[in-house]
Write a protein that holds these residues in place. Structure first.
Motif, short mmCIF file in Angstrom:
data_model
loop_
_atom_site.label_atom_id
_atom_site.label_comp_id
_atom_site.label_asym_id
_atom_site.label_seq_id
_atom_site.Cartn_x
_atom_site.Cartn_y
_atom_site.Cartn_z
N LEU A 81 0.97 -1.07 -0.10
CA LEU A 81 0.14 0.10 -0.09
C LEU A 81 0.92 1.31 -0.21
O LEU A 81 1.96 1.12 0.75
N TRP A 82 0.60 2.23 -0.89
CA TRP A 82 1.34 3.59 -1.16
C TRP A 82 0.32 4.61 -0.59
O TRP A 82 -0.87 4.72 -1.10
N HIS A 83 0.86 5.49 0.36
CA HIS A 83 0.18 6.71 0.67
C HIS A 83 1.31 7.91 0.44
O HIS A 83 2.34 8.01 1.23
N GLY A 84 0.81 9.00 -0.17
CA GLY A 84 1.80 9.98 -0.56
C GLY A 84 1.04 11.38 -1.05
O GLY A 84 -0.30 11.47 -0.99
N ARG A 85 1.96 12.20 -1.47
CA ARG A 85 1.36 13.52 -1.74
C ARG A 85 1.73 13.67 -3.62
O ARG A 85 2.87 13.49 -3.93
N LEU A 86 0.75 13.83 -4.31
CA LEU A 86 0.79 14.29 -5.71
C LEU A 86 -0.02 15.41 -5.98
O LEU A 86 -0.69 16.13 -5.45
N GLY A 87 0.74 16.21 -7.01
CA GLY A 87 -0.45 17.41 -7.69
C GLY A 87 -1.29 16.99 -8.78
O GLY A 87 -1.16 15.85 -9.35
N LYS A 88 -2.25 17.83 -8.97
CA LYS A 88 -3.43 17.26 -9.80
C LYS A 88 -2.72 17.85 -11.44
O LYS A 88 -3.23 18.82 -11.87
N ASP A 89 -1.78 17.16 -11.87
CA ASP A 89 -0.97 17.55 -12.92
C ASP A 89 -0.71 16.12 -13.83
O ASP A 89 -1.02 15.03 -13.50
N GLY A 90 -0.37 16.45 -15.10
CA GLY A 90 0.21 15.11 -15.88
C GLY A 90 1.06 14.33 -15.09
O GLY A 90 0.99 12.98 -15.02
N PRO A 91 2.16 14.84 -14.58
CA PRO A 91 3.06 13.81 -13.94
C PRO A 91 2.25 12.82 -12.63
O PRO A 91 2.78 11.79 -12.56
N GLY A 92 1.32 13.79 -11.98
CA GLY A 92 0.67 12.79 -10.85
C GLY A 92 -0.12 11.85 -11.36
O GLY A 92 -0.07 10.77 -11.06
N ALA A 93 -0.96 12.14 -12.47
CA ALA A 93 -1.55 11.20 -13.29
C ALA A 93 -1.00 10.14 -13.73
O ALA A 93 -1.36 8.85 -13.47
N THR A 94 0.26 10.24 -14.15
CA THR A 94 1.28 9.25 -14.81
C THR A 94 1.77 8.28 -13.52
O THR A 94 1.61 7.25 -13.65
N LEU A 95 2.07 8.97 -12.27
CA LEU A 95 2.47 8.23 -11.58
C LEU A 95 1.31 7.51 -10.68
O LEU A 95 1.82 6.32 -10.58
#
Length: 311
Positions: A60-74
């Motif tokens: 299970l992974w919990h972390g922080r991402l932006g609502k942007d292209g790289p975030g969606a890719t990750l």
């Protein structure tokens, strides 16, 4: 596997890695021709989670991402690798972490990381995510998230692993009291202790942390050294664990794989020394394969290498 065995909750950074392959690392400023390029996932806790899933564990992974292209890719990459992404809400206007990696023919690399911007400070990880877990893992890139995970795991008596890499001033010291297994990178240990000598640094860390769980009978204090293996603080001194000799293709993420495999082995109730050897084999195979998250070793390959042994 039954019960809590093989389930690990990982909290920390995920990074979109952009990797350029070069014959040699640049000696200085200039323009250099790359003979290979790939875009893959990276980041300490995220890579550990991918390694755990590849080794047959439940990650299970919990972390922080932006609502942007790289975030969606990750997010797509993590899920495609069998990782369960939990309680993650990409931040509107936030910028997802990205890194640029230069890799030479020997597998050594230079890494520049943009840690993201406009990301939430507080963690929304639900305590129920630890139900059925056998261990947890955190990195220091998100101290508030790491501390929340480690505190919740401590209340349940779960083994807690901290990937003690280079971090903001004071972060490792702040998280150490909540950590059972404190495993430094070589640079992280040097930053924490002020010495570049791994044995002296480990001794200094042991003195500084002597009253904390990592220095207790059930904990562990160590530093990873790449191709030289690792050092573990045992019986008042550093004990070396060698790594198998391999032809490295790319060392990017090998430390993260080590930590993930170590946490998985603890979740499967292996004792520390066995977990360390399992993690060493997994990290060596990752260096041999390269290829980012696509190059993760599987359980059978790691067990085969363990069966061959090395000195």
């Amino acid at each position: 596997m039954t019960g809590n065995r093989g389930r690990v909750v990982c909290v920390g950074i995920a990074v979109l890695d952009q990797v350029w392959e070069l014959p040699a690392l640049p000696p200085g400023p200039g323009k250099y021709l790359s003979h290979g390029f790939r875009e893959t996932g990276g980041g300490m806790a995220a890579t550990a989670a991918v390694a755990i899933a590849a080794l047959g564990g439940a990650a299970l992974w919990h972390g922080r991402l932006g609502k942007d292209g790289p975030g969606a890719t990750l997010l797509a990459l993590l899920r495609s690798r069998g990782v369960e992404v939990v309680d993650v809400t990409p931040a509107p206007g936030g910028r997802t972490p990205i890194s640029g990696v230069l890799v030479d023919a020997e597998g050594e690399r230079v890494l520049a990381v943009f840690p993201g911007d406009g990301l939430p400070e507080a963690s929304a990880l639900a305590e129920t995510r630890l139900d059925g877990a056998g261990a947890v893992l955190a990195d220091p890139r998100w101290p508030a998230g790491a501390e929340r995970l480690l505190r919740m795991a401590g209340a349940r008596g779960l083994p807690r692993v901290l990937d003690a890499d280079v971090a903001a001033a004071g972060t490792i010291a702040e998280l150490a009291p909540f950590t059972d297994h404190l495993i430094f990178s070589q640079r992280g240990l040097a930053e924490f202790t002020g010495t570049d000598d791994p044995a002296a640094g480990l001794a200094a860390a042991a003195t500084r942390l002597r009253s904390l769980p990592a220095c207790g009978a059930r904990g562990s204090l160590a530093v990873t050294l790449g191709a030289r293996g690792s050092l573990w603080w045992r019986d008042g001194g550093p004990a070396a664990l060698a790594a198998p000799r391999i032809a490295a293709r790319d060392t990017t993420g090998c430390g993260d794989v080590f930590h993930g495999a170590f946490a998985l082995a603890l979740a499967e109730a292996r004792e520390v020394q066995g977990a360390a050897r399992f993690a060493t084999a997994a990290a060596a195979l990752k260096a041999q394969r390269g290829a980012g998250w696509q190059g993760m070793p599987d359980r059978a390959t790691v067990e085969a290498l363990l069966g061959e042994g090395w000195t």
